[in-house]
Each structure stands twice: as C-alpha cells, then as structure tokens.
Design a protein around this motif. Structure first.
Motif, short mmCIF file in Angstrom:
data_model
loop_
_atom_site.label_atom_id
_atom_site.label_comp_id
_atom_site.label_asym_id
_atom_site.label_seq_id
_atom_site.Cartn_x
_atom_site.Cartn_y
_atom_site.Cartn_z
N UNK A 193 -23.88 53.72 -48.62
CA UNK A 193 -22.48 53.44 -48.26
C UNK A 193 -22.11 54.14 -46.96
N UNK A 194 -21.47 53.39 -46.11
CA UNK A 194 -21.02 54.03 -44.88
C UNK A 194 -19.69 54.70 -45.13
N UNK A 195 -19.59 55.92 -44.67
CA UNK A 195 -18.37 56.67 -44.93
C UNK A 195 -17.31 56.35 -43.87
N UNK A 196 -16.09 56.14 -44.30
CA UNK A 196 -15.01 55.88 -43.35
C UNK A 196 -14.50 57.19 -42.80
N UNK A 197 -14.97 57.52 -41.59
CA UNK A 197 -14.54 58.80 -41.02
C UNK A 197 -13.70 58.53 -39.78
N UNK A 198 -12.39 58.65 -39.91
CA UNK A 198 -11.51 58.30 -38.80
C UNK A 198 -11.59 59.29 -37.65
N UNK A 199 -12.03 60.53 -37.99
CA UNK A 199 -12.08 61.53 -36.91
C UNK A 199 -13.14 61.18 -35.88
N UNK A 200 -14.23 60.56 -36.34
CA UNK A 200 -15.27 60.20 -35.39
C UNK A 200 -15.00 58.85 -34.73
N UNK A 201 -13.97 58.16 -35.20
CA UNK A 201 -13.65 56.86 -34.60
C UNK A 201 -12.30 56.90 -33.91
N UNK A 202 -12.09 57.93 -33.11
CA UNK A 202 -10.79 58.09 -32.45
C UNK A 202 -10.41 56.91 -31.56
N UNK A 203 -11.43 56.26 -31.04
CA UNK A 203 -11.12 55.19 -30.09
C UNK A 203 -10.72 53.88 -30.78
N UNK A 204 -10.99 53.78 -32.07
CA UNK A 204 -10.74 52.50 -32.74
C UNK A 204 -9.28 52.02 -32.62
N UNK A 205 -8.30 52.87 -32.93
CA UNK A 205 -6.92 52.37 -32.82
C UNK A 205 -6.59 51.88 -31.41
N UNK A 206 -7.09 52.59 -30.41
CA UNK A 206 -6.82 52.17 -29.03
C UNK A 206 -7.45 50.81 -28.75
N UNK A 207 -8.68 50.67 -29.27
CA UNK A 207 -9.36 49.39 -29.09
C UNK A 207 -8.54 48.27 -29.72
N UNK A 208 -7.96 48.57 -30.88
CA UNK A 208 -7.22 47.54 -31.60
C UNK A 208 -5.93 47.12 -30.89
N UNK A 209 -5.28 48.10 -30.22
CA UNK A 209 -4.05 47.68 -29.54
C UNK A 209 -4.31 47.20 -28.11
#
Lengths: 295, 444
Positions: free
Chosen positions: A1-17
């Motif tokens: 299972x891949x762990x949902x780690x938001x700290x390592x995906x800081x750029x994701x929200x920016x990518x989404x907007x």
C-alpha cells in the motif's frame, strides 16, 4: 500500500490549482496590470507615441467636473435601480411563489428578460419609447393625451434607462427571492397565522427579515451588475445623452477609450472602477454575515 | 525505358506544382464599414475584382461601424495584423495622416508601384480636395455624400405651398415649417414641418454653407488646428434656428442619430428633413409607397449671407504601409480597379453614394440618368456649385470624432433649455480647444 503522505507532496495542491491560476492570470490579472501601467501614460492613437505622465491622468479625472458628475450620476442610478428593482422583484417573487396552476409558465416569463442580451433589451425599449412610432407614447396619447419626450429629455431618458435596467435584471432577482422564500419553513407562517398576524405583518416581520441574507447578496450582485452591465442598454438607448444625462462612469470610460482615443485616461477610469468594486467586495466579505438574520 | 518515362512524369509533375504555386494569387485583406445592403454591394465589387484576374485575391470583411473599424484598425496595427486596405470615415482623416502607419495612395501608386498610367486628375475636385493633405491625395475616395434638404411635395400642395419653390433661407424654413405643421383639435401635433437628427455633421455642413470655417489655421489645412470657431456667428445662428423651430413645435427633435428623423419623414410625421444624399433612392421609394412625391433642394442659409457650399462626407480607402511589396502592389491594383468608370457607375446606381470620378458622371449624363431622377441632379449640382474654398474643403481635426460628440451634446443642452445657443457653443468651443491642445501636444 502506498502511504498518503501530504508532507512529501507539498507541490500537489499548487499543481491542482495551476490550470485555474493560469486562466485567471491570463484573462484577469495580466490585463489588470496592463491597465495599471497604461493609466500612467498618454498615448497617441495607433500607439505610435507614448509619454509617461505619472499620476496626471488621475489628477485630470478628479479635476474634471464632467467625471465627478458622472460618478454622482452613476451612484444615484445604482441606488434607484437597486432599490426599485429589489422592491418590484420581491413583489413579483411573492406572487409567483403561490401554488397556482401553470405557475411555472409565469416564472419562466418573468425570467426571460434576464436571458436576452442587453443589446436586444435596449433595442426593444427604443422601439417602445420611440417618439414617433413607439407604443408607450401611443397609449399615453390615447389615455391622457400626452406625448413624453422619452429619450430626448434628460430626466425622462434617465428614468427610461432605469426602467430598462430594472426590467432587465428582474429575472435574476426573482429567482433568488423565490429560492429564499421557499427556504422559509411553513411552520413559521402557520404559527404567525394562529397568533392572528395580518398578511402585512407576516410580510414585514417574518418574510423580509428571513429573506435578509438573500437581499444582502442581491444588493452586492446588483451593484456590480448595474455598474457594468448597463453599458449595453445605455449604448443602444441613449449613448450617454441627451446632454450627458445618462453618461455613467462605464460609458464615459468606453467613450474615452474608443471614440476620444485616450487610452491612458480610460485605463485610469478602469482602475478607479476596480478600486470601487474591491471596496464593495470587501464590504461583502466583512459584513456579509453580520447584522443579518440567518436562521 | 519505363523508368525513364516515370522519372519524366515525376519531373513534370513537380514542375507543374511549382508553377501552380507560383501562380497562387496574392491575398490581401480589405476592412470596410458597410453593413446590410451596401455591404452586399461592396462584396459584389470585391467578387467581380477577384474574378476579373487571378493574381490578386481580396478578402473583404465588415468590421462594424465607422468608429468600430477605426478602433479595430488601431488594435490590429498594435498586434501586427493590420489589413491592407481599410475604409475610414472622412473625420478620421487627420488621425490616419498622423498615425504613421499609412502610405498615401499617391505615393503608393506613383513610387511604390510605379503606375504611370493612373490619371490623378480623374476625381471630382470637391471630393479629391477633401482627401488632399499637404498637396497629396492620401486616400482613395470611395463612398461620398453630402447633406440635402428633402421635402414631401404632396404635403406642400396640401397646405397651398408651391412644390417647386422650396425654402432657401433660414427665415423661409421657419415660415414653411409653420405652414406645414398640422395640429389636431387638442393641440397635439400630427405632422411637423421639419425634422433633423442630432448629428454633428449637419452643424459642420451648415457652417460651410455660410462659407465659415470650423477651426483656425484655414480649417486645419495650413497647420494643426488650435482653436475652434464653434462659438462664432455661423454655427450659433444655425443652432438658434434649430432651437427656435423646436420650441415653436414646428420641428420634431428625434434625438441623437439618424434613425428617428428618417422614420418621421418616411412615415409622414414630418414634411421636410435634412439628410444624406445617399438616401435619395430610399426616400424616393419610401414616399412613393405613400403615393407622395419627393422634392429636393440645396441646404438653406441665413438671408444675406453668401453661399459657401457643402463638404464631401462619407469615407475613403486607406492603404496600410507595413506589408511586403507584392501585397502593396496587389492593394494598389484593387484600389485602382474601384476607381474605374464601370465600378463607379455601379456603386452610385446601387447605393446612392456619389460616383467620385469625372468619367462616371459623364457616363451618367450620357445615359440620361439625371433627367430621369432629378433629385440626384440636385445632389450633384449642390456639390459642384459649392464655392472652392477651405470652408468647403472640410476641416482637418485630429480629435474630430470627439468634436462631433461635443457639438451634439451642446445641441442637446440647447434644445433642453439648459443653455442658450451662444452659451452652449462657447462651452463646446472651449472643450474643443482643450481637446486640440491635448492632441497637438502629442505631436510636438
């Protein structure tokens, strides 16, 4: 299972907007910055000459009695249009809120003016108010034997544009009032009726206070609508005339830009308008939830 | 053997495609402001040109009103996608001259293309005079018109006026309009004697008709205009007449623009109107439908004032400089095609705008066109009998579109009774002076 780690995906929200930011910057922020810059220059037609003048365009505007007059005129216009418009819309909304046979047809009819373009709306009113062949003057002549110079006298032209704008925006207001009315629970009305309240008391003490969130929202939206959207109606009906009687800020801006070839001056006016809209929006956010009766 | 024939065929094919590509016509863009029926006539002319030869292909596009076309040209120039030929109204002349983006057509024809066969004297003098700036024809005269007094002959007969004796002076205008106005028993007006849309053009023309200039420096022809003459006698006198007639209820004020006045005249609500000569055909047909007969006359002027004349109005075609040589040549081909007799006659007969060349007028004389439609003859004679002077050459003003608006506002202020004609025109004049000062300061 891949762990949902938001700290390592800081750029994701920016990518989404990103996509919406791109569109906003391209069509909103960039032009806004451009107008700001443009408002500091004086340009020759065709852009062949460009002179930096600093804040001079703004000084010119605020020392021009015609501009100050158009600001006051616009404020008066916005006030009357919104006040009149909301009263008429509320009355009509109360009527079409009745559970009658075929009521949906009526609701649609009242909404139609909002759906047609300002140009068409303006042309319709010009036909109706035409001094030679207009229906309004024809009926007035038959009933009272008067001929009203609708579009050729300042006061009447101002009134005519207000009537047309109220009529045009009515549909929008009715829909929101209707939604507001239908969200008021029947139990409140029943209780009031049992207590023996008259229908006027019900309207004054229950319906209007409970509609206040809708009313507030509509006031804000209408301010923005009336300032900007009356352009089409004015352009078709009066072109700002007679003798400036219907020359609102938005129309003066258009004239300075496209007829008088003063892009700098027009840009300064659009920046001032932007400031005013920001003020209204700020007011909306700040006080939108205070002093208003939510259930 | 087979291989060789294959190679030859291939080579031939390649050659053919190459030469076909070489014959691909040069495409140029033409922006115009002619909508509706007149737009169709323009498209017909363009199509005829495209079919007449295969070197140039003109793409015509309607870009809205005159004002829209000017604005769109500005935007297009700034984004580097300017058309090759653009139709600009007469009052845009100075702004186009100053724009730095155009090439005067006389330079285009003579120097860029080297066309030695084109006759630069072929245009009617009053027409070419307007578009002649600094001794050079700057744009190709295209649709040209002047104002004219139109009247309903049957209305004249009805009230006992001689239909062949139209008013000539301001005083007669009042007298005739008074006689032509019909009131019903309640006192409301059934028919007005006269109507006039609030359009700045008429004010300019009325000044020229009294041989008066609109701005200083010889109407802006000898140097940039710096001072407006709107507050002088010629203009004020006309605005006074306007106000007097409206106040007396013998003239209908239909508001700004052309449509209201047109409707009033065509529906019989008004017996006289001043309108463009391009409306001769439409008015003739419109009155015929009511079984009425159309009469025309020269513009009236105050008693005892010498007659100046009318200024050519309408629009002309400008060539935009920033294009490759072959496209400029193509543009010239199209422009000179339009000035040929056949196209001119066609344009005139279909739209009512004047033919702008001498050959076309001669042709119409020979085919008895004028004897069959005398109202066109009135229009022509008024133009040709105009005094040759700077007043009738027309003013050159950089901010002319704005000036027109200022004049229209002043007329409205007068008619509403906010100001006297003198006060309103003094205010207008001061505003024009400021506008001129601002414009001129850009080009110092």
């Amino acid at each position: 299972m891949q762990k949902q780690d938001f700290k390592t995906h800081k750029s994701v929200p920016y990518l989404l907007i990103m996509p919406s930011m791109l569109i906003l910057s391209l069509f909103l922020y960039w032009p806004t910055i451009q107008s700001l810059i443009l408002s500091l220059y004086r340009n020759a037609p065709f852009g062949s000459i460009k002179i930096y003048v600093g804040m001079q365009n703004y000084f010119t505007l605020f020392s021009d009695p015609a501009y100050l007059a158009s600001l006051i005129r616009s404020a008066l216009f916005v006030f009357i249009t919104i006040f009149g418009g909301l009263i008429v819309s509320l009355m009509l909304a109360l009527l079409v809120n009745k559970k009658l046979y075929g009521i949906k047809v009526y609701r649609t009819i009242f909404f139609i003016p909002y759906a047609i373009s300002p140009t068409v709306a303006g042309s319709l009113w010009v036909f109706l108010l035409n001094p030679v062949a207009g229906h309004v003057n024809y009926i007035l002549e038959l009933l009272f034997n008067v001929q009203v110079p609708w579009l050729t006298s300042g006061v009447f032209a101002f009134t005519a544009v207000i009537i047309a704008s109220i009529w045009k925006n009515m549909g929008f207001n009715i829909i929101f009032f209707l939604a507001g009315l239908q969200s008021i629970p029947d139990s409140v009305y029943e209780a009031a009726e049992i207590d023996g309240a008259s229908s006027f008391q019900i309207l004054k003490d229950i319906t209007i206070p409970l509609l206040s969130p809708t009313t507030f929202y509509l006031i804000i939206m209408n301010i923005i609508f009336t300032v900007f959207q009356t352009f089409g109606i004015i352009d078709i009906m009066t072109q700002g005339g007679p003798a400036d009687a219907t020359n609102m800020v938005i129309y003066k801006l258009y004239r300075d830009m496209f007829i008088n070839f003063r892009p700098g001056l027009a840009a300064a006016q659009s920046v001032i308008l932007l400031g005013l809209v920001l003020l209204v929006t700020f007011f909306h956010f700040k006080f939108g939830s205070k002093g208003i009766h939510y259930q | 053997m087979k291989k060789i024939s294959l190679i030859i065929t291939m080579a031939l094919l390649v050659l053919l495609t190459v030469s076909a590509a070489a014959q691909e016509p040069v495409e140029i863009e033409f922006w115009h402001a002619m909508g509706g029926y007149n737009g169709e006539v323009v498209n017909d002319l363009v199509e005829r040109f495209n079919e007449s030869q295969d070197e140039v292909h003109v793409k015509s596009q309607n870009t809205g009103s005159y004002n829209d076309t000017l604005t769109k040209t500005q935007a297009a120039v700034q984004s580097g996608s300017a058309p090759h030929i653009v139709q600009i109204y007469e009052i845009g002349t100075q702004v186009m001259v100053d724009s730095g983006i155009i090439i005067p057509i006389e330079d285009l024809g003579r120097d860029v293309v080297g066309d030695n066969t084109f006759d630069w004297g072929k245009f009617l003098t009053p027409v070419s005079n307007y578009y002649n700036v600094d001794g050079k024809l700057h744009s190709m005269p295209f649709n040209s018109s002047t104002p004219l007094l139109f009247y309903n002959k049957d209305a004249f007969r009805e009230v006992g006026l001689d239909p062949n004796d139209p008013p000539q002076t301001f005083a007669e205008m009042v007298e005739y309009a008074e006689a032509l106005t019909i009131r019903d028993e309640d006192g409301s007006i059934e028919r007005y004697g006269f109507t006039l849309g609030i359009v700045g053009w008429f004010v300019e023309q009325m000044a020229a008709n009294q041989d008066a200039q609109l701005v200083n420096n010889n109407n802006g022809r000898d140097g940039r205009a710096t001072e407006s003459y709107l507050d002088q006698e010629a203009v004020v006198r006309f605005i006074e007449l306007w106000k007097e007639m409206v106040d007396q209820g013998i003239m209908l004020n239909p508001g700004r623009g052309w449509d209201g006045a047109n409707q009033a005249f065509l529906s019989g609500r008004s017996a006289m109107i001043i309108e463009s000569t391009a409306s001769v055909g439409r008015f003739t047909n419109g009155l015929e439908e009511m079984d009425d007969q159309l009469g025309t006359a020269f513009l009236p002027r105050p008693e005892g004032v010498d007659r100046g004349g009318v200024i050519i109005g309408g629009a002309s075609l400008w060539a935009i400089a920033d294009h490759p040589q072959e496209e400029l040549e193509a543009a010239w081909k199209f422009l000179s095609f339009l000035s040929e007799e056949e196209q001119q006659v066609d344009w005139f007969e279909k739209t009512g705008y004047f033919p702008v060349t001498k050959a076309a007028v001669e042709k119409e004389m020979n085919t008895q066109f004028f004897s069959e439609s005398p109202n066109h003859l009135t229009a022509f004679l008024q133009l040709l009998l105009s005094k040759k002077a700077v007043s009738t050459q027309g003013a050159l003003i950089g901010t002319f579109p704005e000036v027109r608006q200022i004049v229209e506002e002043a007329v409205e202020k007068t008619l509403q009774g906010d100001m006297t004609p003198q006060e309103a025109m003094e205010e207008a004049s001061a505003r024009v002076d400021r506008s001129l000062e601002q414009y001129n300061s850009l080009y110092q």
